[in-house]
Design a protein around this motif. Structure first.
Motif, PDB file in Angstrom:
ATOM      1  N   GLU A 167     -54.205 -68.261 -51.641  1.00 25.43           N
ATOM      2  CA  GLU A 167     -53.158 -69.430 -51.120  1.00 25.43           C
ATOM      3  C   GLU A 167     -51.631 -68.615 -51.195  1.00 25.43           C
ATOM      4  O   GLU A 167     -51.489 -68.162 -52.219  1.00 25.43           O
ATOM      5  N   ALA A 168     -50.911 -68.769 -50.232  1.00 32.28           N
ATOM      6  CA  ALA A 168     -49.535 -68.292 -50.103  1.00 32.28           C
ATOM      7  C   ALA A 168     -48.556 -69.302 -50.185  1.00 32.28           C
ATOM      8  O   ALA A 168     -48.726 -70.243 -49.610  1.00 32.28           O
ATOM      9  N   PHE A 169     -47.629 -68.991 -50.787  1.00 28.02           N
ATOM     10  CA  PHE A 169     -46.288 -69.776 -50.930  1.00 28.02           C
ATOM     11  C   PHE A 169     -45.247 -68.815 -50.367  1.00 28.02           C
ATOM     12  O   PHE A 169     -45.051 -67.692 -50.424  1.00 28.02           O
ATOM     13  N   GLY A 170     -44.401 -69.588 -49.631  1.00 24.27           N
ATOM     14  CA  GLY A 170     -43.139 -69.064 -49.270  1.00 24.27           C
ATOM     15  C   GLY A 170     -43.071 -69.142 -47.534  1.00 24.27           C
ATOM     16  O   GLY A 170     -43.996 -69.486 -46.955  1.00 24.27           O
ATOM     17  N   ASP A 171     -41.755 -68.650 -47.208  1.00 22.66           N
ATOM     18  CA  ASP A 171     -41.706 -68.567 -45.735  1.00 22.66           C
ATOM     19  C   ASP A 171     -41.357 -67.521 -45.280  1.00 22.66           C
ATOM     20  O   ASP A 171     -40.342 -66.502 -45.922  1.00 22.66           O
ATOM     21  N   GLN A 181     -36.921 -60.844 -46.476  1.00 23.36           N
ATOM     22  CA  GLN A 181     -37.865 -61.039 -47.731  1.00 23.36           C
ATOM     23  C   GLN A 181     -37.634 -60.093 -48.736  1.00 23.36           C
ATOM     24  O   GLN A 181     -37.221 -58.970 -48.702  1.00 23.36           O
ATOM     25  N   GLN A 182     -37.640 -60.591 -50.099  1.00 19.38           N
ATOM     26  CA  GLN A 182     -38.003 -59.631 -51.295  1.00 19.38           C
ATOM     27  C   GLN A 182     -39.386 -59.196 -51.347  1.00 19.38           C
ATOM     28  O   GLN A 182     -40.228 -59.791 -50.845  1.00 19.38           O
ATOM     29  N   PRO A 183     -39.715 -58.266 -52.129  1.00 17.64           N
ATOM     30  CA  PRO A 183     -41.293 -57.872 -51.951  1.00 17.64           C
ATOM     31  C   PRO A 183     -42.035 -58.939 -52.213  1.00 17.64           C
ATOM     32  O   PRO A 183     -41.583 -59.438 -53.361  1.00 17.64           O
ATOM     33  N   PRO A 184     -43.359 -59.039 -51.759  1.00 13.50           N
ATOM     34  CA  PRO A 184     -44.060 -59.940 -52.109  1.00 13.50           C
ATOM     35  C   PRO A 184     -44.813 -59.960 -53.486  1.00 13.50           C
ATOM     36  O   PRO A 184     -44.601 -58.781 -54.306  1.00 13.50           O
ATOM     37  N   ILE A 185     -45.269 -61.163 -54.146  1.00 10.00           N
ATOM     38  CA  ILE A 185     -45.842 -60.951 -55.480  1.00 10.00           C
ATOM     39  C   ILE A 185     -47.315 -61.597 -55.289  1.00 10.00           C
ATOM     40  O   ILE A 185     -47.680 -62.443 -54.804  1.00 10.00           O
ATOM     41  N   LEU A 191     -41.173 -68.934 -57.413  1.00 10.99           N
ATOM     42  CA  LEU A 191     -40.935 -67.523 -56.996  1.00 10.99           C
ATOM     43  C   LEU A 191     -40.536 -67.296 -55.543  1.00 10.99           C
ATOM     44  O   LEU A 191     -39.895 -66.589 -55.215  1.00 10.99           O
ATOM     45  N   ALA A 192     -41.562 -68.372 -54.984  1.00  8.65           N
ATOM     46  CA  ALA A 192     -41.164 -68.021 -53.494  1.00  8.65           C
ATOM     47  C   ALA A 192     -39.681 -68.654 -53.049  1.00  8.65           C
ATOM     48  O   ALA A 192     -39.383 -68.068 -51.979  1.00  8.65           O
ATOM     49  N   ALA A 193     -39.026 -69.481 -53.447  1.00 13.41           N
ATOM     50  CA  ALA A 193     -37.824 -69.630 -53.209  1.00 13.41           C
ATOM     51  C   ALA A 193     -36.885 -68.612 -53.616  1.00 13.41           C
ATOM     52  O   ALA A 193     -35.666 -68.890 -53.072  1.00 13.41           O
ATOM     53  N   THR A 194     -37.229 -67.640 -54.073  1.00 15.29           N
ATOM     54  CA  THR A 194     -36.303 -66.462 -54.176  1.00 15.29           C
ATOM     55  C   THR A 194     -36.372 -65.396 -53.149  1.00 15.29           C
ATOM     56  O   THR A 194     -35.994 -64.468 -53.001  1.00 15.29           O
TER      57      THR A 194
END
Length: 162
Positions: free
Chosen positions: A8-12, A17-21, A42-45
């Motif tokens: 499951e992925a969160f974020g747009d 983008q910052q590096p993914p987590i 975390l995704a909101a960053t």
């Protein structure tokens, strides 16, 4: 037999983008143990945040109880396959317990794929460093019972998890 991993992925990913987590969970726990609120914050960053179920947890491929047909290296490879599936060349790896050990393995196997490593409550791979504490023997004993646990007995499985 093919391996299927639930993610499951969160974020747009439409903007800078910052590096993914990649969030890597402990043994016997599904990705849902990473709270939705944490993933969303975390995704909101400005990051894509991915959580997933390891083999034998949640909605991912399972083996017969007590008979895993894979190794730790295979589980580390699963993390890399997830990054590949999302088209991610490099990510922050955050793992708890077994997930932290897997994150260490991924870092050792493919350091160029790891932006940062965060291991939470994990054992180490450097057994020769006397300054690092060992895993608690009581915890090892508890998880040693997993092979004989009757997973069809709901009460026994809940007691084990709690």
């Amino acid at each position: 037999m093919g391996v299927e991993l639930a993610t499951e992925a969160f974020g747009d990913d439409s903007g800078p983008q910052q590096p993914p987590i990649l969030l890597m969970m402990r043994a016997t726990a599904s990705m849902l143990w990473w709270p939705d609120e944490l993933c969303a914050k975390l995704a909101a960053t400005g990051r894509i945040v991915i959580r997933y179920d390891n083999r034998d947890t949640g909605q991912s491929t399972t083996a017969p109880p007590g008979q895993p047909d894979y190794s730790l290296d295979d589980l580390a490879g699963d993390a890399l396959a997830i990054l590949d599936g999302y088209g991610i060349a490099r990510a922050h790896l955050v793992g708890i317990s077994l997930g932290g050990m897997l994150a260490q393995l991924v870092t050792l196997m493919r350091p160029e794929r790891v932006a940062r490593l965060t291991a939470i409550g994990s054992a180490r791979f450097d057994e020769d460093d006397p300054t690092l504490p060992p895993m608690d023997p009581d915890l090892l004993e508890h998880f040693g019972g997993i092979a004989t646990l009757d997973w069809s007995d709901r009460h026994a499985a809940v007691d084990f998890a709690v």
